[in-house]
Each structure stands twice: as C-alpha cells, then as structure tokens.
Design a protein around this motif. Structure first.
Motif, short mmCIF file in Angstrom:
data_model
loop_
_atom_site.label_atom_id
_atom_site.label_comp_id
_atom_site.label_asym_id
_atom_site.label_seq_id
_atom_site.Cartn_x
_atom_site.Cartn_y
_atom_site.Cartn_z
N SER A 1 0.82 -1.21 0.00
CA SER A 1 0.00 0.00 0.00
C SER A 1 0.86 1.26 0.00
N ARG A 2 1.98 1.21 0.68
CA ARG A 2 2.84 2.38 0.72
C ARG A 2 3.49 2.66 -0.64
N VAL A 3 3.86 1.60 -1.34
CA VAL A 3 4.55 1.76 -2.62
C VAL A 3 3.58 2.05 -3.75
N TYR A 4 2.45 1.35 -3.77
CA TYR A 4 1.57 1.39 -4.94
C TYR A 4 0.27 2.15 -4.76
N ALA A 5 -0.08 2.52 -3.52
CA ALA A 5 -1.36 3.19 -3.30
C ALA A 5 -1.44 4.51 -4.07
N ASP A 6 -2.65 4.86 -4.46
CA ASP A 6 -2.87 6.10 -5.21
C ASP A 6 -2.41 7.30 -4.40
N THR A 7 -2.01 8.35 -5.10
CA THR A 7 -1.57 9.60 -4.47
C THR A 7 -2.28 10.77 -5.16
N PRO A 8 -2.49 11.87 -4.46
CA PRO A 8 -3.20 13.01 -5.05
C PRO A 8 -2.32 13.90 -5.91
N ASP A 9 -1.05 13.57 -6.03
CA ASP A 9 -0.12 14.36 -6.84
C ASP A 9 0.75 13.41 -7.66
N PRO A 10 1.49 13.92 -8.66
CA PRO A 10 2.33 13.05 -9.48
C PRO A 10 3.56 12.58 -8.72
N GLN A 11 3.70 11.28 -8.61
CA GLN A 11 4.85 10.70 -7.95
C GLN A 11 5.45 9.60 -8.83
N LEU A 12 6.60 9.09 -8.41
CA LEU A 12 7.32 8.09 -9.18
C LEU A 12 7.87 7.03 -8.25
N ARG A 13 7.81 5.78 -8.68
CA ARG A 13 8.44 4.68 -7.97
C ARG A 13 9.37 3.96 -8.94
N LEU A 14 10.64 3.90 -8.62
CA LEU A 14 11.60 3.10 -9.38
C LEU A 14 11.87 1.85 -8.57
N ILE A 15 11.78 0.69 -9.21
CA ILE A 15 11.87 -0.58 -8.47
C ILE A 15 12.86 -1.52 -9.14
N THR A 16 13.69 -2.15 -8.32
CA THR A 16 14.57 -3.20 -8.80
C THR A 16 14.78 -4.20 -7.67
N CYS A 17 15.51 -5.27 -7.92
CA CYS A 17 15.81 -6.24 -6.88
C CYS A 17 17.00 -5.79 -6.05
N GLY A 18 17.12 -6.34 -4.85
CA GLY A 18 18.23 -5.99 -3.97
C GLY A 18 18.39 -7.03 -2.88
N GLY A 19 19.29 -6.74 -1.96
CA GLY A 19 19.53 -7.65 -0.86
C GLY A 19 20.35 -8.85 -1.28
N VAL A 20 20.36 -9.85 -0.46
CA VAL A 20 21.12 -11.07 -0.70
C VAL A 20 20.41 -11.92 -1.75
N TYR A 21 21.20 -12.55 -2.60
CA TYR A 21 20.65 -13.48 -3.58
C TYR A 21 20.61 -14.87 -2.96
N ASP A 22 19.43 -15.48 -2.96
CA ASP A 22 19.25 -16.81 -2.40
C ASP A 22 19.40 -17.83 -3.53
#
Length: 224
Positions: A181-202
C-alpha cells in the motif's frame, strides 16, 4: 542519509540474473508483488540504502506545484545523472497469471513502465522497473540503491514534455514483507516509484530477498 561509495560493477563474466515480482491489480492501481523463479548466480547486492523521512503515501509532497500535473503520455527515455542512467523505455503489462512482465533480459540498458498505471507526470504513482543485472552482467538499475534524496530523475515523454522528479527516499524492503500500500497506493499528486531487486541473492530459491524502491515526486516540467 550516510554517503556511500557505489560498488565497482560486477565483471561481465560473473553471471547474474534479476528476478521479477508478480503483480495483481486492484482498485486504485494497487499492485501486489511476489517473486517468480529465474536462474543464474550472483554475489549479494549491497543492502545499505539512502533514506530520508518519507512522506505518507497518500499525501501530496509539499514542494509539488499542482499546476505541473501533465496529461497522459507514454514515457520514452529516462535519465538519472547521479548514477549514469540514460535508457529507453518499454511498456510493461500483466501476464495471464497476474505477473508483471519484465523488460527483455537480453537488454541491460532498458527500463519498463507499467502502462496499466499513471504515466510519469500524471496524478498518482508511476511505476518504473528495471533489472539490477542479467546473465550478461550489471544492468540499468545496478546502482539504484546509491541515489540520494534530492537527486533528480528526468523522464522524456512521447508528447515532447520532460517530467523531472526529485528523490525523496531510497529504501530496501524484504519481498516477504513488502509494503504494497505504501509503494503502490494512489496519491493526489504526481509521484514516481523506481523498483529493482536488492539484498542477498538466495541460490536455493534463485531469487533476491529484497526490493530496492525509489520514492520521488514531480518537481518541474519542461520540453525536450
């Protein structure tokens, strides 16, 4: 945030692969991500990220002028000077199982825009995803974690406009406890989310354990 020197890129002969999450769309452009299997080997991705105090996901960023909101237009190119990114876009959609189709794995310099959500510059969170690496080596978002609050992201659009976003925070979340909800929830203004993988590789499950997410807001607009 604490300043950090970006790591040296992994040599091409050290095979790496980015694992992609699945997404199911709900009302308000809320996406739910889960990992899908991939292959390849990797060293752990750096887990330290830069972070500022984030704004609540549904609140307008105070620095955004509401008159800057742009009409819908397909993004064509992204530029992030701070980490040397300059790449074209491809459109991303959902597959038959609700998974978000990733950019082609044979192109290390390509980002994807989820075209089922807002376009960059429209009201709401525009979703842009990119590989951290592929089987052939480091990819477009390899250094995404190294962005800092205040860094800018320029997105050129098909209508000839450029939407410039300013980074608010860069954070890393466990895929097992991803704050949808924090990353994808609607917002009343223009915003941007850049997403990639991270952390340890299992290696056992062939997946990174985390996602790196950049939160940014529209700061200005211009023309190409």
């Amino acid at each position: 945030m604490t300043a950090q020197k970006p790591p040296e890129p992994t040599p091409p002969d050290r095979r790496r692969s980015m694992l992609w999450p699945a997404a199911a769309v709900a009302l308000g452009a809320l996406l739910m991500y889960n990992s899908v299997e991939g292959n390849g080997t990797t060293e752990p991705h750096p887990t330290a990220v830069a972070s500022a105090e984030p704004s609540p996901p549904a609140a307008s960023s105070p620095s955004v002028d509401r008159t800057l909101v742009l009409p819908r237009s397909t993004p064509t190119r992204i530029s992030i000077p701070a980490i040397g990114v300059n790449a074209p876009f491809t459109n991303l959609s959902l597959g038959s199982q609700g998974e978000l189709s990733p950019p082609p794995a044979d192109d290390n310099n390509l980002v994807g825009w989820y075209m089922g959500g807002p376009a960059p510059g429209q009201t709401g969170p525009a979703i842009v995803a990119g590989h951290v690496d592929t089987k052939t080596g480091p990819a477009v978002f390899m250094l995404l974690y190294a962005l800092k609050p205040g860094n800018t992201i320029d997105i050129a659009r098909e209508d000839g406009t450029v939407a410039t976003f300013k980074v608010d925070s860069v954070e890393e979340f466990s895929k097992a406890d991803f704050p949808d909800s924090r990353v994808y929830a609607d917002t009343p203004d223009p915003q941007l989310r850049l997403i990639t993988c991270g952390g340890v590789y299992d290696h056992q499950v062939k997946d990174y354990k985390d996602n790196v997410v950049v939160f940014a807001h529209l700061d200005s607009t211009g023309t190409v």
